[in-house]
Motif scaffolding. Sequence first.
Motif, PDB file in Angstrom:
ATOM      1  N   LYS A   1      -7.010   5.553   4.166  1.00 20.69           N
ATOM      2  CA  LYS A   1      -6.827   4.190   3.664  1.00 20.69           C
ATOM      3  C   LYS A   1      -5.537   4.064   2.863  1.00 20.69           C
ATOM      4  N   THR A   2      -5.236   5.061   2.048  1.00 23.86           N
ATOM      5  CA  THR A   2      -4.004   5.029   1.257  1.00 23.86           C
ATOM      6  C   THR A   2      -2.781   5.032   2.159  1.00 23.86           C
ATOM      7  N   GLN A   3      -2.837   5.818   3.224  1.00 23.54           N
ATOM      8  CA  GLN A   3      -1.717   5.858   4.160  1.00 23.54           C
ATOM      9  C   GLN A   3      -1.513   4.507   4.831  1.00 23.54           C
ATOM     10  N   LEU A   4      -2.600   3.864   5.234  1.00 26.81           N
ATOM     11  CA  LEU A   4      -2.490   2.555   5.882  1.00 26.81           C
ATOM     12  C   LEU A   4      -2.020   1.488   4.905  1.00 26.81           C
ATOM     13  N   ILE A   5      -2.481   1.543   3.670  1.00 30.23           N
ATOM     14  CA  ILE A   5      -2.037   0.573   2.661  1.00 30.23           C
ATOM     15  C   ILE A   5      -0.533   0.705   2.428  1.00 30.23           C
ATOM     16  N   LYS A   6      -0.050   1.929   2.355  1.00 29.42           N
ATOM     17  CA  LYS A   6       1.378   2.149   2.149  1.00 29.42           C
ATOM     18  C   LYS A   6       2.182   1.640   3.336  1.00 29.42           C
ATOM     19  N   GLN A   7       1.740   1.970   4.558  1.00 31.41           N
ATOM     20  CA  GLN A   7       2.470   1.535   5.741  1.00 31.41           C
ATOM     21  C   GLN A   7       2.436   0.013   5.882  1.00 31.41           C
ATOM     22  N   SER A   8       1.324  -0.608   5.538  1.00 32.35           N
ATOM     23  CA  SER A   8       1.235  -2.069   5.614  1.00 32.35           C
ATOM     24  C   SER A   8       2.147  -2.729   4.598  1.00 32.35           C
TER      25      SER A   8
ATOM     26  N   LYS B   1      -5.143  -7.154  -2.335  1.00 32.68           N
ATOM     27  CA  LYS B   1      -4.485  -6.880  -3.616  1.00 32.68           C
ATOM     28  C   LYS B   1      -3.874  -5.490  -3.625  1.00 32.68           C
ATOM     29  N   ALA B   2      -4.581  -4.521  -3.046  1.00 33.90           N
ATOM     30  CA  ALA B   2      -4.051  -3.158  -3.008  1.00 33.90           C
ATOM     31  C   ALA B   2      -2.752  -3.086  -2.207  1.00 33.90           C
ATOM     32  N   VAL B   3      -2.696  -3.823  -1.095  1.00 37.28           N
ATOM     33  CA  VAL B   3      -1.471  -3.858  -0.294  1.00 37.28           C
ATOM     34  C   VAL B   3      -0.344  -4.529  -1.070  1.00 37.28           C
ATOM     35  N   VAL B   4      -0.651  -5.627  -1.754  1.00 38.65           N
ATOM     36  CA  VAL B   4       0.365  -6.343  -2.540  1.00 38.65           C
ATOM     37  C   VAL B   4       0.893  -5.460  -3.663  1.00 38.65           C
ATOM     38  N   GLU B   5       0.019  -4.779  -4.360  1.00 37.01           N
ATOM     39  CA  GLU B   5       0.456  -3.905  -5.458  1.00 37.01           C
ATOM     40  C   GLU B   5       1.320  -2.759  -4.949  1.00 37.01           C
ATOM     41  N   SER B   6       0.980  -2.226  -3.781  1.00 42.63           N
ATOM     42  CA  SER B   6       1.806  -1.175  -3.195  1.00 42.63           C
ATOM     43  C   SER B   6       3.192  -1.711  -2.844  1.00 42.63           C
ATOM     44  N   PHE B   7       3.247  -2.936  -2.334  1.00 46.09           N
ATOM     45  CA  PHE B   7       4.536  -3.554  -2.020  1.00 46.09           C
ATOM     46  C   PHE B   7       5.371  -3.744  -3.282  1.00 46.09           C
ATOM     47  N   ILE B   8       4.758  -4.253  -4.350  1.00 46.03           N
ATOM     48  CA  ILE B   8       5.489  -4.512  -5.597  1.00 46.03           C
ATOM     49  C   ILE B   8       5.998  -3.200  -6.200  1.00 46.03           C
ATOM     50  N   MET B   9       5.173  -2.168  -6.155  1.00 45.94           N
ATOM     51  CA  MET B   9       5.581  -0.875  -6.699  1.00 45.94           C
ATOM     52  C   MET B   9       6.799  -0.342  -5.950  1.00 45.94           C
TER      53      MET B   9
ATOM     54  N   TYR C   1      18.209  -1.793  -5.083  1.00 49.58           N
ATOM     55  CA  TYR C   1      18.872  -2.790  -4.239  1.00 49.58           C
ATOM     56  C   TYR C   1      17.874  -3.724  -3.549  1.00 49.58           C
ATOM     57  N   SER C   2      16.680  -3.840  -4.108  1.00 49.38           N
ATOM     58  CA  SER C   2      15.655  -4.682  -3.495  1.00 49.38           C
ATOM     59  C   SER C   2      16.100  -6.139  -3.454  1.00 49.38           C
ATOM     60  N   ARG C   3      15.820  -6.791  -2.353  1.00 47.88           N
ATOM     61  CA  ARG C   3      16.204  -8.191  -2.172  1.00 47.88           C
ATOM     62  C   ARG C   3      15.172  -9.108  -2.814  1.00 47.88           C
ATOM     63  N   GLN C   4      15.695 -10.120  -3.518  1.00 49.45           N
ATOM     64  CA  GLN C   4      14.820 -11.066  -4.209  1.00 49.45           C
ATOM     65  C   GLN C   4      14.041 -11.920  -3.225  1.00 49.45           C
ATOM     66  N   ASP C   5      14.662 -12.217  -2.074  1.00 47.84           N
ATOM     67  CA  ASP C   5      14.001 -13.111  -1.120  1.00 47.84           C
ATOM     68  C   ASP C   5      12.754 -12.479  -0.507  1.00 47.84           C
TER      69      ASP C   5
ATOM     70  N   ALA D   1      -1.576 -10.714  -9.384  1.00 48.34           N
ATOM     71  CA  ALA D   1      -0.975  -9.466  -8.912  1.00 48.34           C
ATOM     72  C   ALA D   1       0.526  -9.604  -8.700  1.00 48.34           C
ATOM     73  N   LEU D   2       0.986 -10.826  -8.479  1.00 47.76           N
ATOM     74  CA  LEU D   2       2.416 -11.062  -8.265  1.00 47.76           C
ATOM     75  C   LEU D   2       3.115 -11.282  -9.591  1.00 47.76           C
ATOM     76  N   PRO D   3       4.323 -10.764  -9.772  1.00 47.89           N
ATOM     77  CA  PRO D   3       5.087 -11.030 -10.997  1.00 47.89           C
ATOM     78  C   PRO D   3       5.594 -12.470 -11.031  1.00 47.89           C
ATOM     79  N   GLU D   4       6.060 -12.912 -12.187  1.00 49.81           N
ATOM     80  CA  GLU D   4       6.489 -14.304 -12.368  1.00 49.81           C
ATOM     81  C   GLU D   4       7.635 -14.666 -11.432  1.00 49.81           C
ATOM     82  N   PHE D   5       8.601 -13.749 -11.251  1.00 51.22           N
ATOM     83  CA  PHE D   5       9.775 -14.090 -10.448  1.00 51.22           C
ATOM     84  C   PHE D   5       9.476 -14.152  -8.954  1.00 51.22           C
ATOM     85  N   ALA D   6       8.254 -13.825  -8.543  1.00 51.56           N
ATOM     86  CA  ALA D   6       7.889 -13.947  -7.129  1.00 51.56           C
ATOM     87  C   ALA D   6       7.593 -15.383  -6.747  1.00 51.56           C
ATOM     88  N   ARG D   7       7.431 -16.264  -7.761  1.00 47.27           N
ATOM     89  CA  ARG D   7       7.132 -17.680  -7.500  1.00 47.27           C
ATOM     90  C   ARG D   7       8.167 -18.559  -8.207  1.00 47.27           C
TER      91      ARG D   7
END
Length: 573
Positions: A300-307, A343-351, A358-362, A395-401
């Motif tokens: 499950k952790t592997q799939l969450i990371k890949q997603s 939520k787990a997928v979103v948190e993995s993305f944010i991390m 060099y992460s893109r804001q968009d 789960a999303l930070p303020e600058f995501a909206r």
Amino acid sequence: MKFMRLGTRPDNFYTEEAIRTVVSDLPSDLTIRVNNITYLLHKFPLVPKCGLLQRLCSNRGDSSRLTLELHDIPGGEDAFELCAKFCYGITIDLSAHNFVSAICAAKFLQMTESIEKGNFVSKLEMFFHSCILEGWKDSIVTLQTTGKLPEWSENLGIIRKCMDSIVEKILTPPTKVRWSYTYTRDGYAKKKHHQSAPKDWWTEDIANLDIDLFRCVLNTVKLTNMLPPQLIGESLHVYASLWLTRSTPDPETSVESSSKKRLLETIISMIPEDRGSVSVGFLLKLLNLASILKASPVIKTQLIKQSSLQLEDATPSDLLLLSSGSSDDNNNNNRIHDIDLVKAVVESFIMRWRRKSYSRQDLIIKVGELIDSYLQIVARDVNMPVQKVLSLAKALPEFARPEHDNLYKAIDIYLQEHPQTSKEEKKQLCSIIDCQKLSPGVCAHVVKNERLPVRTVMQVLFFEQERSGSKATRRQDFQHSETQSKTQQYDRRKTNSEDHLKSLQLGSSDAIRSKTPDSTRQKSEPESKHKSRRTKVVGMGSQIVEEGSKLDSRKTGIQTSRSGDGDNKGRQR
């Protein structure tokens, strides 16, 4: 598919209960038992071609009637009967479906060239190399049938040779593919002319293989590094669609669940690490199955990371796959949306996003829009708890909206579908809305929305009043600067005209200067006149600026009073 026909005599085997007999004028002198079938046969056609029977018969002496037990012959009674009919010269048809059992039985009976020229093994080997290995589907069917006799097939080299043939054809450029293949994708059959085969022409046919054989073929293809990761991912998607995601397994059925879990883990282990090798929708399907089948946390952790690596490419429909309901059930009322998994997928993305300098804001803004759209859908679920919605929204930070219109719509839908929501829960929901990030149209809707707490409405009214006041101030500053600019332009034009007049005066003759001894007094007269005129112009400009300021202040006072009236009206509501 190709086949080989041997023999010319008609089939004269007949069955009576569990006994198979050959119609002949001669009495049977050889009885062979294979499993539960007894064959009444003759020595003269079988023994000369079978080295094993020669040895067994010689050990029995000159007995006129022999009975042999051949229960361990590979392929069982069907394979033995093919060998027996070959010895009698009876017509038999060989194809990829029965080749493996036939050659294994022939090898067991030692029907080789050393026993008799043109024997059964040599004919089978010729058919294997000239027909089966040269064909596409023949090689796949033959490889699939090796699962019944894996040890014999491995020792005879059938598995390796079939795999080599299949891999070689998979690596063939699509423009050179001349053999038939299966391709049932939408729209392909409607095309009248195909200049070449599609790049993934081979995926559906190898999907018929057992998972272990499929893994061996695909891993061999991957090791060549001749195909892009997207084609490897497409073959995995086709295989999973055929064997795994077509129907939701029942976790209560231990046998089925164990088989599906093993299949799932094998497919996941073969997914290329390259981003985009498989779609995020496919990854989320696998993640949903892993949750239903209660796969290991590592899987499950592997799939969450890949997603999470491709979350910005997902759609709300992809996220809706994460539920404990049936994937075949279109009724959303029977589905339990797995907010925690999303939520787990979103948190993995944010991390991951925060770790990259060099992460893109968009990208994170796109994910924010995705989650808000997803919340608008799951908010209609009458069984959705408030805390689930809050946890995912936070789960999303303020600058995501950059704006909160979609978030407000999701909360409004939830309050509309859940009229029993308490005042405290409403406050918790509305506390995540930033009134400064709402558009004017949405603010107008908030003011009229009776489902919202009074505090939220008051905040919107306050920020709207503040926004109107700042706009009036900016207009006043703009008008003041515009008037000052006009005054400066007038002053510059006046100065230029005076300078021009001065240059004309300086151009007079030296004789005139000599006749006028008091030239300093005459020169100061036009300068004093110029200063007096400049003072007048500056005074007029100041008066204009002052009048404009008074006019703007009166306008601002009107607008403020109107805004105050609107505020009072809003409070009266």
